[in-house]
Design a protein around this motif. Sequence first.
Motif, mmCIF file in Angstrom:
data_model
loop_
_atom_site.group_PDB
_atom_site.id
_atom_site.type_symbol
_atom_site.label_atom_id
_atom_site.label_comp_id
_atom_site.label_asym_id
_atom_site.label_seq_id
_atom_site.Cartn_x
_atom_site.Cartn_y
_atom_site.Cartn_z
ATOM 1 N N PRO A 1 0.859 -1.257 -0.035
ATOM 2 C CA PRO A 1 -0.081 0.115 -0.101
ATOM 3 C C PRO A 1 0.946 1.345 -0.026
ATOM 4 O O PRO A 1 1.840 1.394 0.665
ATOM 5 N N CYS A 2 0.317 2.408 -0.765
ATOM 6 C CA CYS A 2 1.281 3.569 -0.896
ATOM 7 C C CYS A 2 0.488 4.708 -0.754
ATOM 8 O O CYS A 2 -0.752 4.933 -1.288
ATOM 9 N N LEU A 3 1.069 5.572 0.095
ATOM 10 C CA LEU A 3 0.461 6.860 0.232
ATOM 11 C C LEU A 3 1.534 8.175 -0.288
ATOM 12 O O LEU A 3 2.529 7.709 -0.517
ATOM 13 N N GLU B 1 1.907 12.049 7.131
ATOM 14 C CA GLU B 1 1.933 11.865 8.365
ATOM 15 C C GLU B 1 1.089 10.447 8.796
ATOM 16 O O GLU B 1 1.381 9.791 9.906
ATOM 17 N N ALA B 2 0.159 9.935 8.042
ATOM 18 C CA ALA B 2 -0.542 8.766 8.320
ATOM 19 C C ALA B 2 0.659 7.462 8.375
ATOM 20 O O ALA B 2 0.364 6.618 9.342
ATOM 21 N N LEU C 1 14.376 6.355 1.647
ATOM 22 C CA LEU C 1 15.292 6.161 0.122
ATOM 23 C C LEU C 1 14.832 7.138 -0.889
ATOM 24 O O LEU C 1 14.544 6.674 -1.735
ATOM 25 N N LEU C 2 14.817 8.291 -0.387
ATOM 26 C CA LEU C 2 14.263 9.473 -1.362
ATOM 27 C C LEU C 2 15.351 9.966 -2.133
ATOM 28 O O LEU C 2 16.513 9.939 -1.560
ATOM 29 N N PRO C 3 15.251 10.662 -3.140
ATOM 30 C CA PRO C 3 16.247 11.296 -3.898
ATOM 31 C C PRO C 3 16.336 12.911 -2.832
ATOM 32 O O PRO C 3 15.540 13.208 -2.407
ATOM 33 N N ARG C 4 17.661 13.539 -3.091
ATOM 34 C CA ARG C 4 17.470 14.880 -2.539
ATOM 35 C C ARG C 4 17.310 15.842 -3.480
ATOM 36 O O ARG C 4 17.888 16.068 -4.745
ATOM 37 N N THR C 5 16.245 16.689 -3.076
ATOM 38 C CA THR C 5 15.590 17.753 -3.770
ATOM 39 C C THR C 5 15.359 18.778 -3.015
ATOM 40 O O THR C 5 15.331 18.677 -1.559
ATOM 41 N N ALA C 6 14.928 19.815 -3.547
ATOM 42 C CA ALA C 6 14.421 20.955 -2.360
ATOM 43 C C ALA C 6 13.219 20.504 -1.592
ATOM 44 O O ALA C 6 13.189 20.894 -0.406
ATOM 45 N N GLU C 7 12.415 19.703 -2.011
ATOM 46 C CA GLU C 7 11.275 19.083 -1.160
ATOM 47 C C GLU C 7 11.436 18.402 -0.428
ATOM 48 O O GLU C 7 10.883 18.029 0.537
ATOM 49 N N THR C 8 12.600 17.448 -0.450
ATOM 50 C CA THR C 8 12.720 16.262 0.373
ATOM 51 C C THR C 8 13.822 16.902 1.419
ATOM 52 O O THR C 8 14.107 16.002 2.288
ATOM 53 N N GLU C 9 14.571 17.925 1.241
ATOM 54 C CA GLU C 9 15.604 18.253 2.353
ATOM 55 C C GLU C 9 14.910 18.455 3.471
ATOM 56 O O GLU C 9 13.973 19.299 3.605
ATOM 57 N N ASN C 10 15.463 17.845 4.707
ATOM 58 C CA ASN C 10 14.902 18.019 6.021
ATOM 59 C C ASN C 10 13.468 17.648 6.095
ATOM 60 O O ASN C 10 12.645 17.921 6.950
ATOM 61 N N LEU C 11 13.370 16.614 5.441
ATOM 62 C CA LEU C 11 11.679 15.743 5.236
ATOM 63 C C LEU C 11 11.443 15.405 6.603
ATOM 64 O O LEU C 11 10.049 15.743 7.155
ATOM 65 N N LEU C 12 12.485 14.752 7.282
ATOM 66 C CA LEU C 12 12.272 14.225 8.675
ATOM 67 C C LEU C 12 12.694 15.316 9.849
ATOM 68 O O LEU C 12 14.003 15.289 10.194
ATOM 69 N N ASP C 13 11.873 16.217 10.073
ATOM 70 C CA ASP C 13 12.233 17.680 10.803
ATOM 71 C C ASP C 13 11.662 16.956 12.258
ATOM 72 O O ASP C 13 11.188 16.158 12.578
ATOM 73 N N TRP D 1 5.596 12.617 14.978
ATOM 74 C CA TRP D 1 4.391 11.809 14.567
ATOM 75 C C TRP D 1 4.891 10.500 14.898
ATOM 76 O O TRP D 1 3.809 9.653 15.175
ATOM 77 N N LEU D 2 5.942 10.044 14.952
ATOM 78 C CA LEU D 2 6.626 8.571 14.885
ATOM 79 C C LEU D 2 5.851 8.124 16.508
ATOM 80 O O LEU D 2 5.938 8.767 17.567
ATOM 81 N N PRO D 3 5.526 6.671 16.484
ATOM 82 C CA PRO D 3 5.416 6.056 17.654
ATOM 83 C C PRO D 3 6.753 6.350 18.757
ATOM 84 O O PRO D 3 7.782 6.186 18.224
ATOM 85 N N ARG D 4 6.739 6.476 19.881
ATOM 86 C CA ARG D 4 7.822 6.514 20.799
ATOM 87 C C ARG D 4 8.665 5.222 20.805
ATOM 88 O O ARG D 4 8.172 4.043 20.584
ATOM 89 N N GLY D 5 10.063 5.560 20.586
ATOM 90 C CA GLY D 5 10.847 4.315 20.340
ATOM 91 C C GLY D 5 11.160 3.573 18.982
ATOM 92 O O GLY D 5 11.572 2.640 18.815
ATOM 93 N N ALA D 6 10.825 4.491 18.147
ATOM 94 C CA ALA D 6 11.051 4.113 16.803
ATOM 95 C C ALA D 6 12.202 3.995 16.218
ATOM 96 O O ALA D 6 13.140 4.569 16.900
ATOM 97 N N PHE D 7 12.488 3.301 15.137
ATOM 98 C CA PHE D 7 14.010 3.076 14.541
ATOM 99 C C PHE D 7 13.893 3.962 13.224
ATOM 100 O O PHE D 7 12.991 3.923 12.442
ATOM 101 N N ILE D 8 15.050 4.679 12.996
ATOM 102 C CA ILE D 8 15.286 5.148 11.539
ATOM 103 C C ILE D 8 16.330 4.541 11.127
ATOM 104 O O ILE D 8 17.570 4.224 11.420
#
Length: 311
Positions: free
Chosen positions: A175-177, A184-185, A196-208, A214-221
């Motif tokens: 499933p893809c969103l 957020e979902a 695994l995104l490319p680096r663009t102006a839109e993806t820079e600092n995507l995970l701020d 938003w992640l459940p506490r204790g998630a892994f990156i």
Amino acid sequence: MPVNVFFAAGPEHWPDYRIPLQNALAATGVDAVLADRAEDPAAVDYIVYSPGGIIADFTPFTRCKAVLNLWAGVEKIVGNATLTQPLCRMVDPAMTESMVEWVVGHALRHHLGMDRDIRSPAPHWDQISPPIARERPVAMLGMGALGQACAQALAALNFPVTGWSRTAKEVPGIPCLHGEAGLEAVLRQAQIVVTLLPRTAETENLLDARRLGWLPRGAFIINPGRGPLIDDDALLAALDAGQIAHATLDVFRVEPLPPDHSFWAHSGVTVTPHVAASTKPVTAAGVVAENIRRAEAGEPLLYLVDRARGY
């Protein structure tokens, strides 16, 4: 008349690529002359390129039909104003296999809590049983060739994987969103996040800071994509607060990662030296040769870069 192929990816790569490229071009039936220098730039038909190679100005290559990048990322070349020729990125099947192995390995490492036993400095007998894979949701941020392959490999191990991309994608079995609401979902239910995104102006600092929250506490990156996808300071703060349990990072804003960077000393960070996946000369040469064959036959090029999107 043979086509002239200029290997401009740098002298350090020439010994590894010369014979594989010659063999791959011969296998396609293309009559080609391959060289690591261009005495007459106006006579070059194709350029094999990599970031940090020996070309910065593409203007003299007036006959060039395509620039064929050896790496998956094109952010260091796509904005070059002198580059008016078609640009193709690399989608190497062996590189995809390497990425799948690295991502699956580290996902399982975090899922099974392997660091707890491997890194323990003293005898211990903590019988902590991890959940099974189908109880550990995974978010795959980026559903290009690499993201799809990694998502499908994790799904085959029963991880519930949800993909996210900036634009809508359909991937069999995943499933893809897309868009901000989709991001957020995806993040709100993910215990493991792979970027695994490319680096663009839109993806820079995507995970701020906000999105890490938003992640459940204790998630892994797990980040084998691009360093700037994650806000370094926000990640360190989330690790210190326990919001993120651990981050395994293979890519960084500055590489090699400076010795004084906080990631090195942080107990919640694993640094790997940009080794998740690299282009393999034999299989990459086949991709380059096939694109040259296609161009000479008047067929569409593979993996043509969309300059507006930056990948």
